[in-house]
Design an enzyme around this catalytic site. Structure first.
Site, PDB file in Angstrom:
ATOM      1  N   HIS B 427       0.860  -1.210   0.078  1.00  0.00           N
ATOM      2  CA  HIS B 427       0.149   0.137   0.180  1.00  0.00           C
ATOM      3  C   HIS B 427       0.856   1.043   0.151  1.00  0.00           C
ATOM      4  O   HIS B 427       0.769   2.140  -0.744  1.00  0.00           O
ATOM      5  CB  HIS B 427      -0.845  -0.056   1.332  1.00  0.00           C
ATOM      6  CG  HIS B 427      -1.825   1.093   1.336  1.00  0.00           C
ATOM      7  ND1 HIS B 427      -1.338   2.431   2.013  1.00  0.00           N
ATOM      8  CD2 HIS B 427      -2.945   1.502   0.673  1.00  0.00           C
ATOM      9  CE1 HIS B 427      -2.271   3.251   2.122  1.00  0.00           C
ATOM     10  NE2 HIS B 427      -3.249   2.620   1.253  1.00  0.00           N
ATOM     11  N   CYS B 803      -3.236  -1.512 -16.596  1.00  0.00           N
ATOM     12  CA  CYS B 803      -3.506  -0.199 -15.610  1.00  0.00           C
ATOM     13  C   CYS B 803      -2.872  -0.820 -14.267  1.00  0.00           C
ATOM     14  O   CYS B 803      -2.936   0.053 -13.473  1.00  0.00           O
ATOM     15  CB  CYS B 803      -4.855   0.053 -15.626  1.00  0.00           C
ATOM     16  SG  CYS B 803      -6.049  -1.272 -14.585  1.00  0.00           S
TER      17      CYS B 803
END
Lengths: 847, 847
Positions: B427, B803
C-alpha cells in the site's frame, strides 16, 4: 398447418401404440409396459406434452372427443405423466364424470354410501384443485348420509357463484386446464428445477377409466411393493382398504388391512387369497420384465383386480444399493446398470447416521451442508468443552463462529460441528469431511455469544450450552431435540457394489489422510494409497506446539535446528505408523505448508504464557507476533516459500521420512515415499529444494547399506505452476493439483471468506455452482488441462493427480479422467463415492 | 592448432587496424577513433580479450615483444578496455619501465624532481596493485628529495622479500597478469554484473607510450570537457596541473589551474593559449564526429600536446537529457538516437529532488526503493503528526510499520515515507508513487515503537520524533541529517525529448489518477486520459467516512440507500472536477473496490466512538465488525462481489457519474465516461451489473433531452477473467488488465506480505526479479496474452489496456505493445517514463 393437421390430441395406450417417455411422460410409458405384461389395466389414453401445452394456452377445448372414446357416461381419472418420474406434477383427480344424475343412478346400482363417497371425493378434489377453493371449507371426513353431498354442492356454489358443473365434458376440461396451468406455475417450476428437470420440461396426462373400489362384493384399493423401502430387503409391504379409492389405504392405516398374514390384524392374504397370489405373481413379473422393484397401485372392483398404476419403489439410498445389487445378482440387470443406478453421492447416506426421512423435523437454523451425516448431542461453544464432555462419554455438537487449527481436536471429540461463517471449503468444512463428522457451516443467521455460552436464532430464541439438538450435515440444518435416526450401513451389498466399480474404473482413487486413524478408515474403504498427507496437523499436539514456538522464536538457524531436532523422533514415528498401516501402498507426504503465525497464540493470555515459557519480555513476544501477522495469509510466507527461507523445517521432515523408510527397510518392508512440495510457483523453487532434499538423502545413505529412494513431486496450487507445468515437470516424478487453492487463486476468492456471499451468488445465478463445491471446469478446469498437457509433454512418465476437495466429486472425476490424470485423492469418507463415480465415468463416456 | 597460429597477442592501434569493441574493448576502439580524427595520440597497442584471458591463465609470458614494439627503453602505461565503458576494470598503471637505471638517466635529462615523481608513482602503484601491499605503508604525498625513492624501494623489498623488479619486461608482465586476474575476482564480477555485463565479459588492455607530463618547458596533465556534468549545459569544465600525470589535476584541485580564464586563479587559457585553442578545437571535432560529449584526458609534454584518452562525459540523468537533445538539435545525431540514449527510468531523477550524487552519504537504514526522489524532514511516527507538522509548514518523514488507507492524507502531508514492512507493491509503495512522494519500504531491520515515538536501528541506535533525516527513495536508504540535494528539472530539453517520443510511439499512455491533483499533474505530463480512477479514496474524508459507516451498519437496503444518498452530491462533485480537468480526454472510473471493513475502526477507542455516533451498544458494533473481518481480504467480499450483493453503492456511484455528465453536457461539454467493474471472475457478474447500470441511465434519461452515454468495461485482475476473456469481452467496450492483482493471484502471493521474503527470494535467484516490480512475462504475461487474444477475437472493437503498477515500466510497455494492447496507464510521475519507454519499444522492435 402441417403440424396442426397431423396433431393427435390423445392416444389410447395399447401394446402397439406409439407412446414415448419424451412425448407422453414416464407414467404413460409405464402403463404401456404393464399392458404389454398383460396386467389388468383399465382403458387409458395418453395426452402428449404438446396437447397439454395447447390446453394450457387455451387452444384446445374439444375434450368431448376424449370422453366419447370411453363410451357412454364413463367415470375417469386424470394423473400427471412427466418425463422424469420424480419431477412432480399436479395430484391425481378421480371420479370425473360424476354428476347429480350419475349419482342418482349409482345410488340405485351400488348403494347410497358408495355413491356419496365417490361423488363427494370428486366434488372436494375439483373444488380445491380446479376451482381453487380452500380445503378447510369442506368437512374433513365425509359423514355418511346424503346431506354431505348436498352440503358440498351448496358450499361450492356459494363460494364460486356457479353451480357445480353437471356436464362431464365441462368437468374434464376444467381438470385438464387446471393441471396444465399448474405445471407452468412458479412453485412447480422451482420444484422440478431442483430435481434436475430442464427449464421447459413438458407434462403429459393420462386419462383412465375408473376402477371404482367401492360397491358390492369385495371392492377396495391398495398399494403393494416387494421390498422394504428403508432397507431394500425383500419383504411384501403395503396396505389395502375395502370400499376405498386411490391411496386411502396408506393414509388411513388404522382402517386398512395388512397385505400378508399378520398377528396385528386381518390381511388381504386371508381376505382374498386368490387376488393376493395374483398380485404377488404380478410383482415378480414386473421385477423381472421392468427390471426394477415396482410399487403396484391396485383396485378390487367387485371381486375383479385392476392394476391402475405402478411406480418405482421410493427408497432410501441404502435400500437402493440393496435393490440394485439383488437385481444384478438375479441377472435381471447387468452389473454396469446396477452401478449406474446408484448416484455416487448417495453413498454418503450409507456411511453416516441419517435423520430418518420419515420422521418430523423442527428446523432451528440452516446453513451449508458441509459434511454429510447427522448427529444428536448437547450444544457446546468451545473445543475445550467438547473434549471435556466427550471424555465423560457425552455426545456434543460444537458451535463456533469459525474454526481454526486449534479446534481440530475439539472437532474430533464432537459428534457434529456448526459454524456461523465459512463455505464448502472453509477450515471447518474440510476438516469435518476429513474426520467424517457431520458439519453445517455458514449458518449466518445465528448469533453466537461464546462467553455467555449461548446462541441466538433468527427468531430471537436463545439456545444455551447443554441443550440437545440434532445436526443434519446432509441437509445443512439444525433440528430441535433428538430427531429419529437411521444408522449407517456398510453392508455386504455396499462392498459388492464397490467391488464391481473397482473392476470397471480406470482412474486411481487415493485418500487424503493425515493421521493413522484416517489411514485406517481409508484402508477399510480400499483407497489405493495416500495421495495427500498434510504434515502440519502433526505439529498441533501440545508438546509439539511448544517446540514449534521455540523454533519460531529462535534467532539463529542453529537454534531453529536444535528446536526441530526435538520434533524429529515424533515426526519419524508419525511417518512410520502411516507407512505401516498402508503396507507398501504409496504414501505422498506434503511438506509443511501453513504460515508459522498459525502456531502462535492469538489472545493476550496465550502471549503471556508463551513469554513466560520462553523467558522473554511479553512486549518482545508480542512484537514478534505482530511482525509475523499477514494481511492475506493464504498468499503469504508459507509452503515452499517457508521451505526455502527457513530450510531447517523441511530438512527435519525429510530426515524423519528417510529415517522411517530406512528403519522399515531394515525390518524388511520396502517403502518409496513420495515427497510433495506445496505452493510452488517457479521451477527454481523445485530445483533448490530438490538439491537440499538430495543432500539429506546422501547424508543418510552414507555408511549404510540401505538404499534411500524417494519420488519428488509438486503440488500445483497456483495458476502460475499450472502455466509453467512443463518447466516444473522436468524436475518431478509427479504433480498433484490442489484444486482448492487453485480455485481460490483463479477466482481471487478465499474459501474462508466466500461463505458470506456465496449463497447469494449461487442463488442469483452469478456462479452456476459454488466453485469450491463443484469444480469450475471452464476456468480452473482449463488450468488443470493446460497443466496436465504441458506436464505430460515435458515428462512422459509423470504421474498426474487431483488432491483437492474436488477429488471426490463425480463430475471432477469424470473431468480428471478426460484430462488424462492418473488418480484422484479425496477425504476418507469420499473414497467409496469416488470409486463409484470413477466407474460411472467409464460407463458414461466409454473407456 | 590453427587458432594458435593465427593468434595475435597485440595490435597497434592505427587508422586501419582491425580493432573492435567486441574483441578489444571500448577504450581501444575509442582511441582508434581519436587517431582517425588525427588527434595526437601516443603510440598505443591493444591486447584483445583473448590475450588477456591467456595472461590470466598464465599461458602467455612473452611480453618482451610488446615492449620491443615501443623501441628502446620505453615508458608505457596500461589501461583497462572492457566492452562496456562503465563495466569497471582495474585502475590505470603509469610509468612502467622505470628502473633504477632509467631513473638515473632521467635525473640527468629532466631533473631530480621529475625523475623522482615518475619513479615513485610507479613504485607505489606497482606495490599496491601488483604486489598487493598496503597503501598505508607508503608516505601519502611524496616529499621532494631522493630519499623517498630509496625508502619506497626499501619498503617494497622488506614487505615482499624481493627487490623491486628492475626489468621492464618483468614489470609489464606483472602488471598485465595482475590486471587480468583482478578482472576475474569476485568483486569485479559483482560490480560489472550489477552494471548489466554478461557473466563472462572479457577485458582488453591498452598499452600506451607514456606522455610524461613532467620535465622541462610546460609539462603537465589535465582533463577537459565541454559541458557541465550536472546540468548538461555547454561550458568548458575540467582542470590542468603542471608537472603532473594522469588525473592529478582533478584530485588535487587546489594546486591545479582552471581551464578557461577565471577570476579565482590562473588558467590554461592564459598559460598556454595555443594549446587551449587546439583542445577546444579537438573537443568540437570529437563531439561532431564521435557524436557524443567527450571528456578528453591530455598531457603537455615539454610544450607538445598529447591526447592520451577520451571517455564519454560522466553525467547526471538531467545532464544526459540536455546533452542528447542538443546533439539532436545540432543534427549530430537523429532524434531517434537521442531518445534511445535516455534510459526511461532515468527520467525519474529529473522529476524529483535527488540526493546530490557527489555529496557524502551516512546511511542509517536500507530497504526497498519504492518511490523515487529524496526528501529531508523530521521523523514522525503517525499520520496525524505528519498532518499537524505539515500544517505548521514543517517538512516531515512519516515512519510506520505499514500504511493503510487511513494514512493516505498523512502520506500526502509528509515529504517522504518509510515503512518497516511491505514490498514494491505494498500500500505504502503504490500510494507513494501515485502521490510522487519518495518512499522506502520493507526496511526490515528497523524496529518502530509507535508509542515511544522512536525507532531503533540495526546497530541499536535510537532515532526519536523530530530528528532530521534524509529519505532517499531512489536508492532505498535513510541518511543521517540533511543531505545535499539537487532540485528537480522539467526543463525545455525534457519537454522536447518527450515531444519527440510522442511522435514515434504507437501505444497510448494514460494515468492512474484518483484526485484532481493527480489529474492536474498528469495533464502537465501530457497523459492522454485517465486509465484508472480508484473511487474508494474518495470515501476516506472524515465526513464521508461517517456516512460510509452508517451505510455499513444499516440493516435494510433502504437505509443503506438513504445513507449513500448523502454521498451522492460529493461523488458527483468529485467526478465533475475530474471531467473538467481532463477536458474531454477519456476518464475511466473504477467502481468501489475494497472490502467494507476497511472503513471500520480497528482500535478500541474507534469502536467506542463509532458506537456512540451510531447510538448502538459497543458490543453490537464490535460484533458486527468481527463478523465482517476476513481471513484474506484480498480474496474476499470486494469489487463486483460487493457491487452485486450490496447494489446501493454502485447505484449511487453510477448515478453520480451520470449526473456529472449531464450537468457538464448541459453546460456544453460532452463527456462519455468509462465505467469499470473491478475483480470480475465470471461473465454473469458483468451481465447483472450492466443491466443495473443501464437501469440507472434509463431513469436519468427519462424526461431529459440530454443523452447519457457511457462505455462499460472490466478490470481483468483474476486469472479466471483472463481465461474467460472471450465471454466477458462480448459485454464490454474495454478490458483493462490490473497486473498487480493478477500477479498476486497467479503467483498466490500477496504484495503486502511478500516483502518479508522477496529480497531473499530474488537474492537466491528463486525469482529472477520481484514480479511486482518487473512484469512476469512467462506466467502473468501468458495470462495477459491469452486474455488479450480471446478478448480481441470475441470483440474486434474492444479497447485493451494495462493499468497495474507495471503499466509504467519499459519492459511491460514493450510487452503490452507486442500483445496488441491499446494503451498503458500508470501513476502520474511515471507518465513521462512510459511515454519515452513506448517510443523505445517502437525503435527497438520496429513498428
Amino acid at each position: 398447418m402441417l403440424k396442426q393437421l397431423t396433431f393427435k390430441a390423445f392416444t389410447e395406450i395399447t401394446r402397439t401404440a406409439t407412446i414415448s417417455v419424451g412425448q407422453h411422460g414416464g407414467r404413460a410409458k409405464c402403463l404401456q409396459r404393464l399392458i404389454r405384461l398383460d396386467m389388468p389395466v383399465p382403458t387409458t389414453v395418453a395426452l402428449s406434452f404438446e396437447t397439454v401445452r395447447r390446453i394450457a394456452q387455451g387452444k384446445m377445448t374439444d375434450v368431448a372427443a376424449i370422453l366419447d372414446f370411453f363410451g357412454e357416461a364413463p367415470l375417469v381419472s386424470v394423473r400427471p405423466s412427466a418425463e422424469g418420474t420424480d419431477w412432480g406434477g399436479p395430484g391425481a383427480i378421480l371420479n370425473i364424470g360424476m354428476t347429480d344424475r350419475r349419482h342418482a343412478v349409482m345410488v340405485q346400482r351400488r348403494g347410497e354410501d358408495a355413491a356419496n363417497a365417490i361423488y363427494l371425493r370428486f366434488i372436494h378434489t375439483y373444488a380445491v384443485q380446479v376451482a381453487h377453493l380452500d380445503a378447510e371449507l369442506f368437512p374433513r371426513v365425509p359423514r355418511p348420509g346424503r346431506s354431505d353431498v348436498a352440503e358440498a354442492l351448496r358450499i361450492f356454489e356459494s363460494e364460486t357463484d356457479e353451480p357445480f358443473p353437471q356436464h362431464p365434458a365441462e368437468q374434464l376440461a376444467g381438470v385438464l386446464r387446471s393441471m396444465a396451468r399448474a405445471w407452468e406455475g412458479t412453485s412447480a417450476r422451482l420444484l422440478r428445477k431442483a430435481r434436475g428437470a430442464p427449464e421447459e420440461a413438458g407434462l403429459g396426462l393420462v386419462v383412465q377409466r375408473m376402477a371404482l373400489g367401492v360397491g358390492a362384493d369385495e371392492s377396495g384399493a391398495g398399494v403393494m411393493q416387494f421390498v422394504d423401502p428403508t432397507t431394500g430387503r425383500g419383504q411384501i409391504t403395503g396396505r389395502y382398504m375395502s370400499q376405498a379409492q386411490g391411496r386411502d389405504a396408506l393414509a388411513l392405516k388404522h382402517a386398512a388391512l395388512y397385505l400378508t398374514r399378520d398377528p396385528r390384524g386381518p390381511s388381504l392374504e386371508e381376505l382374498a387369497p386368490e387376488i393376493f397370489d395374483r398380485l404377488v405373481g404380478l410383482g415378480d413379473l414386473a421385477r423381472a420384465r421392468l427390471r426394477e422393484e415396482m410399487q403396484i397401485e391396485f383396485v378390487i372392483q367387485e371381486g375383479e383386480l385392476a392394476v391402475i398404476d405402478a411406480v418405482r419403489v421410493p427408497r432410501t439410498a441404502r435400500a437402493n444399493v440393496e435393490i440394485v445389487v439383488a437385481l444384478a445378482r438375479d441377472r435381471i440387470i447387468p452389473r454396469e446398470e446396477a452401478l449406474l443406478r446408484v448416484p455416487p453421492r448417495s453413498l454418503n447416506e450409507l456411511m453416516h447416521w441419517q435423520v430418518d426421512p420419515a420422521a418430523p423435523r423442527a428446523v432451528l437454523a440452516g446453513g451449508i451442508a458441509a459434511s454429510p451425516g447427522a448427529a444428536v448431542g448437547r450444544l457446546v461453544f468451545s473445543s475445550t468443552r467438547a473434549q471435556a464432555l466427550a471424555a465423560q462419554g457425552e455426545a456434543c455438537i460444537l458451535v463456533k463462529r469459525e474454526t481454526s487449527p486449534d479446534d481440530v481436536r475439539g472437532m474430533h471429540a464432537a459428534r457434529g460441528v456448526l459454524t456461523a461463517k465459512g463455505g464448502m471449503s472453509s477450515h471447518a468444512a474440510v476438516i469435518a469431511r476429513g474426520l467424517g463428522v457431520p458439519c453445517v457451516v455458514g449458518a449466518g443467521r445465528i448469533a453466537i455469544d461464546r462467553r455467555a455460552r449461548e446462541m441466538r436464532l433468527a427468531d430471537g430464541r436463545i439456545l444455551r450450552e447443554g441443550e440437545v439438538v440434532t445436526l443434519d450435515g446432509s441437509a445443512g440444518e439444525v433440528l430441535e431435540g433428538a430427531a429419529e435416526m437411521l444408522e449407517p450401513s456398510l453392508g455386504e451389498a455396499f462392498q459388492t457394489l464397490l467391488g464391481w466399480a473397482d473392476e470397471i474404473r480406470d482412474i486411481g482413487v487415493r485418500v487424503n489422510a493425515d493421521t493413522p486413524e484416517d489411514a485406517r478408515i481409508a484402508r477399510t474403504f480400499r483407497a489405493e494409497g495416500i495421495g495427500l498427507c498434510r504434515t502440519e496437523h502433526m505439529f498441533f499436539d501440545d508438546d509439539r506446539l511448544t517446540v514449534m514456538r521455540e523454533m519460531i522464536f529462535a534467532d539463529a538457524p542453529e537454534d531453529r535446528a536444535d528446536a526441530l531436532r526435538q520434533l524429529l523422533p515424533m515426526q519419524r514415528e508419525d511417518f512410520t505408523r502411516l507407512f505401516e498401516i498402508m503396507e507398501g501402498l504409496p504414501v505422498c507426504i506434503r511438506l509443511f505448508d501453513p504460515p508459522l503465525h498459525e502456531f502462535l497464540p492469538s489472545d493476550r493470555q496465550g502471549v503471556v504464557d508463551l513469554a513466560n515459557a520462553l523467558g522473554r519480555p511479553v512486549s518482545d513476544v508480542q512484537a514478534r507476533i505482530d511482525s509475523m501477522t499477514e494481511f492475506n495469509p493464504m498468499l503469504g510466507l508459507r509452503g515452499v516459500r517457508l521451505g526455502i527461507t527457513v530450510p531447517e523445517i523441511y530438512e527435519m521432515q525429510v530426515q524423519a521420512i528417510f529415517e522411517a523408510v530406512i528403519a522399515l527397510g531394515e525390518a524388511g518392508t520396502q517403502v518409496v515415499p513420495e515427497i510433495m512440495l506445496p505452493l510452488v510457483s517457479a521451477q527454481r523453487e523445485v530445483e533448490i529444494l530438490q538439491s537440499r532434499i538430495e543432500q539429506v538423502a546422501a547424508r543418510l545413505r552414507a555408511g549404510r547399506d540401505a538404499a534411500v529412494s524417494y519420488r519428488l513431486g509438486v503440488m500445483v496450487e497456483t495458476p502460475r505452476a499450472a502455466l509453467k507445468a512443463h518447466a516444473i515437470a522436468e524436475l518431478c516424478a509427479f504433480m498433484s493439483f490442489g484444486t482448492n487453492d487453485l480455485t481460490q487463486m483463479t477466482y481471487g476468492l478465499s474459501r474462508d471468506d466466500a461463505g458470506r456471499f456465496m449463497q447469494t451468488y449461487v442463488h442469483q445465478g452469478v456462479f452456476r455452482e459454488d466453485p469450491f463445491h463443484v469444480l469450475d471446469k471452464e476456468g480452473v478446469g482449463e488450468l488443470l488441462r493446460i497443466g496436465a498437457e504441458r506436464g505430460r509433454r515435458a515428462n512422459g512418465r509423470i504421474v498426474l493427480s487431483i488432491c483437492g476437495e474436488h477429488g471426490g466429486t463425480a463430475d471432477s472425476i469424470a473431468f480428471a479422467r478426460d484430462c488424462g490424470f492418473d488418480y484422484v485423492s479425496c477425504s476418507p469418507f469420499r473414497v467409496p463415492v469416488a470409486r463409484l463415480a470413477a466407474a460411472h465415468a467409464v460407463l458414461a463416456r466409454g473407456s
